[in-house]
Design a protein around this motif. Structure first.
Motif, PDB file in Angstrom:
ATOM      1  N   LEU A 108      11.654   3.301  -4.830  1.00  0.00           N
ATOM      2  CA  LEU A 108      10.894   1.987  -4.406  1.00  0.00           C
ATOM      3  C   LEU A 108       9.934   2.193  -3.515  1.00  0.00           C
ATOM      4  CD1 LEU A 108      14.159  -0.257  -4.477  1.00  0.00           C
ATOM      5  CD2 LEU A 108      12.899   0.599  -6.378  1.00  0.00           C
ATOM      6  N   LEU A 109       8.688   1.951  -3.801  1.00  0.00           N
ATOM      7  CA  LEU A 109       7.707   1.979  -2.696  1.00  0.00           C
ATOM      8  C   LEU A 109       7.560   0.639  -2.196  1.00  0.00           C
ATOM      9  CD1 LEU A 109       5.128   3.975  -1.672  1.00  0.00           C
ATOM     10  CD2 LEU A 109       3.885   2.668  -3.560  1.00  0.00           C
ATOM     11  N   LEU A 110       7.763   0.417  -0.856  1.00  0.00           N
ATOM     12  CA  LEU A 110       7.546  -0.787  -0.279  1.00  0.00           C
ATOM     13  C   LEU A 110       6.849  -0.749   1.060  1.00  0.00           C
ATOM     14  CD1 LEU A 110      11.547  -1.328  -0.542  1.00  0.00           C
ATOM     15  CD2 LEU A 110       9.833  -2.568  -1.899  1.00  0.00           C
ATOM     16  N   ASP A 111       6.340  -2.093   1.276  1.00  0.00           N
ATOM     17  CA  ASP A 111       5.554  -2.120   2.719  1.00  0.00           C
ATOM     18  C   ASP A 111       6.333  -2.967   3.555  1.00  0.00           C
ATOM     19  OD1 ASP A 111       3.666  -2.507   4.643  1.00  0.00           O
ATOM     20  OD2 ASP A 111       2.080  -3.171   3.458  1.00  0.00           O
ATOM     21  N   ALA A 112       7.001  -2.327   4.529  1.00  0.00           N
ATOM     22  CA  ALA A 112       7.754  -3.193   5.592  1.00  0.00           C
ATOM     23  C   ALA A 112       7.143  -3.481   6.838  1.00  0.00           C
ATOM     24  CB  ALA A 112       9.056  -1.980   5.903  1.00  0.00           C
ATOM     25  N   ARG A 113       5.636  -3.167   6.746  1.00  0.00           N
ATOM     26  CA  ARG A 113       4.945  -3.390   8.008  1.00  0.00           C
ATOM     27  C   ARG A 113       5.179  -4.823   8.491  1.00  0.00           C
ATOM     28  NH1 ARG A 113      -0.759  -1.360   6.695  1.00  0.00           N
ATOM     29  NH2 ARG A 113      -0.217  -2.067   4.821  1.00  0.00           N
ATOM     30  N   ASP A 114       4.321  -5.272   9.550  1.00  0.00           N
ATOM     31  CA  ASP A 114       4.095  -6.545  10.164  1.00  0.00           C
ATOM     32  C   ASP A 114       2.423  -6.463   9.811  1.00  0.00           C
ATOM     33  OD1 ASP A 114       3.516  -9.033  11.059  1.00  0.00           O
ATOM     34  OD2 ASP A 114       4.168  -8.427  13.001  1.00  0.00           O
ATOM     35  N   ARG A 115       2.140  -6.954   8.460  1.00  0.00           N
ATOM     36  CA  ARG A 115       0.869  -6.839   8.145  1.00  0.00           C
ATOM     37  C   ARG A 115      -0.255  -7.460   8.751  1.00  0.00           C
ATOM     38  NH1 ARG A 115      -0.509  -8.203   3.300  1.00  0.00           N
ATOM     39  NH2 ARG A 115       1.288  -9.562   2.767  1.00  0.00           N
ATOM     40  N   GLN A 116      -1.123  -7.291   8.947  1.00  0.00           N
ATOM     41  CA  GLN A 116      -2.303  -7.969   9.698  1.00  0.00           C
ATOM     42  C   GLN A 116      -3.439  -8.389   8.582  1.00  0.00           C
ATOM     43  OE1 GLN A 116      -1.862  -9.082  12.796  1.00  0.00           O
ATOM     44  NE2 GLN A 116       0.222  -8.091  12.552  1.00  0.00           N
ATOM     45  N   MET A 117      -4.549  -9.209   8.873  1.00  0.00           N
ATOM     46  CA  MET A 117      -5.549  -9.352   7.952  1.00  0.00           C
ATOM     47  C   MET A 117      -6.376  -7.909   7.920  1.00  0.00           C
ATOM     48  SD  MET A 117      -5.906 -12.387   6.860  1.00  0.00           S
ATOM     49  CE  MET A 117      -7.627 -12.345   6.308  1.00  0.00           C
ATOM     50  N   GLY A 118      -6.808  -7.504   6.754  1.00  0.00           N
ATOM     51  CA  GLY A 118      -7.506  -6.238   6.349  1.00  0.00           C
ATOM     52  C   GLY A 118      -6.711  -5.241   6.154  1.00  0.00           C
ATOM     53  N   ASP A 119      -5.210  -5.512   6.017  1.00  0.00           N
ATOM     54  CA  ASP A 119      -4.146  -4.399   5.526  1.00  0.00           C
ATOM     55  C   ASP A 119      -4.235  -4.471   3.913  1.00  0.00           C
ATOM     56  OD1 ASP A 119      -3.890  -3.512   8.110  1.00  0.00           O
ATOM     57  OD2 ASP A 119      -2.126  -4.684   8.195  1.00  0.00           O
ATOM     58  N   SER A 120      -4.504  -3.272   3.649  1.00  0.00           N
ATOM     59  CA  SER A 120      -4.272  -3.088   1.976  1.00  0.00           C
ATOM     60  C   SER A 120      -2.539  -2.943   1.978  1.00  0.00           C
ATOM     61  CB  SER A 120      -4.882  -2.195   1.402  1.00  0.00           C
ATOM     62  OG  SER A 120      -4.712  -0.962   1.939  1.00  0.00           O
ATOM     63  N   THR A 121      -2.235  -3.360   0.671  1.00  0.00           N
ATOM     64  CA  THR A 121      -0.765  -3.086   0.554  1.00  0.00           C
ATOM     65  C   THR A 121      -0.308  -2.678  -0.686  1.00  0.00           C
ATOM     66  OG1 THR A 121       1.426  -4.200   1.107  1.00  0.00           O
ATOM     67  CG2 THR A 121      -0.302  -5.652  -0.215  1.00  0.00           C
ATOM     68  N   ALA A 122       0.970  -2.577  -1.096  1.00  0.00           N
ATOM     69  CA  ALA A 122       1.291  -2.017  -2.428  1.00  0.00           C
ATOM     70  C   ALA A 122       2.851  -1.931  -2.625  1.00  0.00           C
ATOM     71  CB  ALA A 122       1.027  -0.639  -2.627  1.00  0.00           C
ATOM     72  N   CYS A 123       3.219  -2.264  -3.857  1.00  0.00           N
ATOM     73  CA  CYS A 123       4.779  -2.242  -4.301  1.00  0.00           C
ATOM     74  C   CYS A 123       4.721  -1.535  -5.591  1.00  0.00           C
ATOM     75  CB  CYS A 123       5.254  -3.787  -4.354  1.00  0.00           C
ATOM     76  SG  CYS A 123       7.019  -3.857  -4.662  1.00  0.00           S
ATOM     77  N   GLY A 124       5.822  -0.398  -5.195  1.00  0.00           N
ATOM     78  CA  GLY A 124       5.999   0.583  -6.687  1.00  0.00           C
ATOM     79  C   GLY A 124       7.203   0.696  -7.047  1.00  0.00           C
TER      80      GLY A 124
END
Length: 206
Positions: free
Chosen positions: A157-173
């Motif tokens: 499972l590809l996950l984004d666990a960051r505290d994302r900010q504006m301008g952050d690309s992201t993904a889920c796989g």
């Protein structure tokens, strides 16, 4: 030419017995429960009816054409989620299929990382789905900006666990390498402006 609707029906129609496993933000199992899912086309409408076995509660989703927020690849893998996101909460659902077996994931991204992940094992065979031993504890590793959880051998499972900010690309796989060596995967990606990117069958990760 790829026909998303035809691919979706060809690989996903039928009666699926499932085991839903809820995972906390660290990849450890919170609970699990059995399900039954019927996917069929009737009078030009694709009908999806999920039943929670223990409670009898049902949830349905019906559509004539594949929603624009749904991406489908040629092998019947699919993903659902918003057409555009912000750093605020969003939910991505992904599925890959191999013959009579499916693996799915629902990832709930919160304001400060992952809130919850549901890992789903499903089968169209008469037998019950063979789920990982209880309680499930994913092995985890990092790959660039992402974390990769492994709920069972050969599934990632590809996950984004960051505290994302504006301008952050992201993904889920979701990737599943079968015992025969076949790779089934799908990745849902959003660019730096939060818009859904075009699906790529060749998407890879570390």
């Amino acid at each position: 030419m790829h026909d998303p609707r035809a691919a979706l029906l060809q690989h996903n129609s039928g009666h699926w017995k499932g085991c839903f496993i809820r995972l906390g933000s660290s990849g450890n199992e919170d609970d699990r429960f059995p399900t039954s899912l019927k996917v069929q086309e009737r009078d030009g409408v694709i009908e999806n009816c999920l039943t929670y076995i223990s409670s009898g509660e049902q949830r349905s989703m019906n559509f004539e054409t594949v929603p624009f927020t749904m991406q489908v690849n040629s092998s019947g893998g699919w993903s659902l989620g918003p057409s555009a996101i912000t750093p605020l909460a969003w939910v991505g659902e992904l599925s890959v299929v191999h013959g009579e077996e499916r693996r799915r994931v629902v990832a709930r991204h919160g304001f400060h990382g992952l809130d919850q992940v549901v890992y789903i094992v499903e089968t169209r065979q008469d037998s019950e789905p063979v789920a990982p031993a209880q309680p499930l504890q994913c092995t985890t590793r990092t790959s660039g900006n992402w974390v990769i959880w492994q709920p069972e051998p050969h599934v990632e499972l590809l996950l984004d666990a960051r505290d994302r900010q504006m301008g952050d690309s992201t993904a889920c796989g979701l990737r599943w390498i079968t015992p025969q060596g076949q790779t089934h995967q799908i990745v849902r990606r959003y660019d730096a402006n939060g818009y859904l990117e075009t699906l790529s069958d060749a998407d890879i990760w570390g």
